[in-house]
Structures are given as C-alpha cells and as structure tokens.
Write a protein that holds these residues in place. Structure first.
Motif, PDB file in Angstrom:
ATOM      1  N   PRO A 217       0.904   4.373   5.282  1.00 57.36           N
ATOM      2  CA  PRO A 217       1.880   4.142   4.214  1.00 57.36           C
ATOM      3  C   PRO A 217       2.979   5.195   4.147  1.00 57.36           C
ATOM      4  N   GLY A 218       2.625   6.452   4.435  1.00 58.14           N
ATOM      5  CA  GLY A 218       3.601   7.531   4.363  1.00 58.14           C
ATOM      6  C   GLY A 218       4.751   7.370   5.328  1.00 58.14           C
ATOM      7  N   GLU A 219       4.510   6.718   6.475  1.00 54.72           N
ATOM      8  CA  GLU A 219       5.586   6.487   7.445  1.00 54.72           C
ATOM      9  C   GLU A 219       6.651   5.566   6.858  1.00 54.72           C
ATOM     10  N   VAL A 220       6.212   4.524   6.182  1.00 51.45           N
ATOM     11  CA  VAL A 220       7.150   3.591   5.550  1.00 51.45           C
ATOM     12  C   VAL A 220       7.848   4.272   4.379  1.00 51.45           C
ATOM     13  N   ALA A 221       7.095   5.077   3.631  1.00 46.12           N
ATOM     14  CA  ALA A 221       7.684   5.805   2.505  1.00 46.12           C
ATOM     15  C   ALA A 221       8.807   6.729   2.971  1.00 46.12           C
ATOM     16  N   THR A 242      10.239  -1.542  10.911  1.00 47.31           N
ATOM     17  CA  THR A 242       9.387  -0.437  11.349  1.00 47.31           C
ATOM     18  C   THR A 242       8.017  -1.028  11.643  1.00 47.31           C
ATOM     19  N   ASP A 243       7.793  -1.425  12.899  1.00 41.31           N
ATOM     20  CA  ASP A 243       6.643  -2.296  13.197  1.00 41.31           C
ATOM     21  C   ASP A 243       5.835  -1.903  14.418  1.00 41.31           C
ATOM     22  N   ASN A 244       6.054  -0.689  14.942  1.00 41.36           N
ATOM     23  CA  ASN A 244       5.341  -0.258  16.151  1.00 41.36           C
ATOM     24  C   ASN A 244       5.556  -1.230  17.321  1.00 41.36           C
ATOM     25  N   GLY A 245       6.691  -1.921  17.314  1.00 38.46           N
ATOM     26  CA  GLY A 245       7.008  -2.827  18.407  1.00 38.46           C
ATOM     27  C   GLY A 245       6.345  -4.190  18.308  1.00 38.46           C
ATOM     28  N   MET A 246       5.891  -4.569  17.126  1.00 36.38           N
ATOM     29  CA  MET A 246       5.259  -5.884  16.977  1.00 36.38           C
ATOM     30  C   MET A 246       6.226  -7.022  17.303  1.00 36.38           C
ATOM     31  N   MET A 247       7.525  -6.825  16.954  1.00 34.32           N
ATOM     32  CA  MET A 247       8.509  -7.865  17.210  1.00 34.32           C
ATOM     33  C   MET A 247       8.777  -8.055  18.702  1.00 34.32           C
TER      34      MET A 247
END
Length: 250
Positions: A217-221, A242-247
């Motif tokens: 969560p802190g990364e998104v925050a 911000t998806d670790n390359g999921m897209m």
C-alpha cells in the motif's frame, strides 16, 4: 514534499492504500480527515497520524457524504485535497440471478460515492486551488474475468476523472486518477474470502505481472502524494498506472 497545513480527506482510510496514504500525508504535515466504516480500524490508523479527524461514515449514503464535508470544514476550516479511495470488490457474471444487486452495490461504492463527494468538496477545493486524486484500478483499462461490475465501475471512475478535470481546470483545480495493479490489502477478505483464499488469489495475481510481484500500500501512497503535490502541477486528467507490468502481459 511538504503538505504543511494542507487539509486532506481520505476515504477508505481504515486499511490498505487509504491508511497508508493518510499516514504519509500526516507525516508531511497535513491535517487529515480519516473516513471509513470501521471505527476500531480508524482509531488504529489515527494513532499514526498525529491529531487527525476521525469520521465514521458510509460513503454510499448522501447524508454521510454531506457530514464528511461539513465536519472537515468545521474542524479544519478548509479542504485542499480529496482522495476518493474507498472501494469494494466482488465477482459477478451477467447471467447470475443476483447480478443487478452486485452492480448496484459496487457502482454505488466505487463510482457514485466519488461523484457525490467530489460535487460537495469541489467548491471548497476551488477556493484553495487544491486537487482531487481518485483511486481506480488497472481493471478500468482491461477486463478481469468474473469481475465485470468492478471493471465497469473503475472504467467509469477513470472517465469521470477526465470529465471533471476538464470542468475544474479553469478554476485552477487538478483532478487525476491512479490505477494500481494488485496491491496487498484486505479487499479480498473484506469481500467474504478467507485469508487462505486471499493469499491464493494474490499468488495467482503475482504470476500475471511482468515483475512477478505484488505492491505494498505504501508504494501507491507515495504516488498519490506525488500527484497531489506541487511537483505535479502540470498533471491533470491523467490516468497513472502502477501495476508491476500487469498491463504488459496478455
């Protein structure tokens, strides 16, 4: 980044991304209004936020939404930043008998509540030349099997963000949306799953990311604070993934 004396409303602040965001804003000097339904969890987050305002509310109820804005103004005198973070998830299929009830619940929580709070907060944010950050999902960009209602709500939130960004730009107010991929929160357990089921789901999601990881969560925050700060003064109407390359993965 400093948010000294800025007033920030964070919905869904009792856990996950909302809790991490509230804590980081408080650490940067902001006066934070913590909004959520679970009083005990809000109290635990509040211990890390200095002297925040705790507002126990159901954001799907219009009277509660009005109370969130009124209490924030009464306690802090202004509103600089609104973070529409609260959301729920649930599986759905258009052939299911109870699918309309699922759509109603998810659209009310994940989309309509953000519209209502934005409508109520916007006049005050115009006064402070502040900004709004909505928390969506990569599900707003691509389909996730068996989560059609969730994907629909998030896609709506993305487009609502762009519409309001255009409407509020002449008043100097920025509006953006963050689209996380998998983030280790309690959203799956909150939908009724056991911890074991939640862990298994996150393990599956990890394999669907290019970087083979789940965000904290802190990364998104951190990203939310950047977007809400003056460092992003040229950014509005943007959907930031911000998806670790999921897209990237089929």
């Amino acid at each position: 980044m400093s948010f000294q004396n800025k007033v920030v409303i964070v919905t869904g602040a009792s856990s996950g991304i909302g809790a991490a965001t509230a804590v980081k804003f408080a650490e940067e000097g902001a006066k934070v209004a913590l909004v959520g339904r679970n009083q005990e969890k809000l109290n635990n987050v509040a211990k890390k936020c200095g002297n925040p305002l705790i507002i126990t509310a159901d954001i799907t109820k219009d009277e509660d939404a009005k109370r969130i804005i009124e209490n924030t103004l009464r306690n802090f005198g202004k509103i600089d930043i609104l973070v529409n973070n609260a959301g729920i998830g649930s599986s759905s299929n258009i052939l299911d008998e109870g699918v309309l009830q699922i759509y109603d619940k998810i659209l009310s929580t994940n989309l309509r509540s953000a519209i209502v709070l934005t409508h109520l907060a916007a006049p005050h944010i115009v006064k402070t030349k502040g900004n709004i950050v909505n928390i969506s999902s990569v599900a707003g960009h691509r389909m996730i099997p068996e989560f059609s209602a969730y994907c629909t709500a998030k896609a709506g939130l993305d487009h609502f963000t762009r519409a309001v960004a255009l409407e509020l730009a002449p008043q100097g107010v920025r509006v953006n949306v963050i689209n996380p991929g998998p983030v280790k929160t309690d959203i799956i357990e909150n939908s009724g799953a056991t911890k074991e089921m939640s862990d298994a789901a996150f393990d599956r999601m990890r394999t669907r990311t290019a970087l083979s990881r789940i965000s904290e969560p802190g990364e998104v925050a951190d990203l939310i604070l950047f977007v809400a700060s003056d460092k992003s003064k040229a950014i509005t109407g943007s959907s930031i993934v911000t998806d670790n390359g999921m897209m990237l993965k089929p």
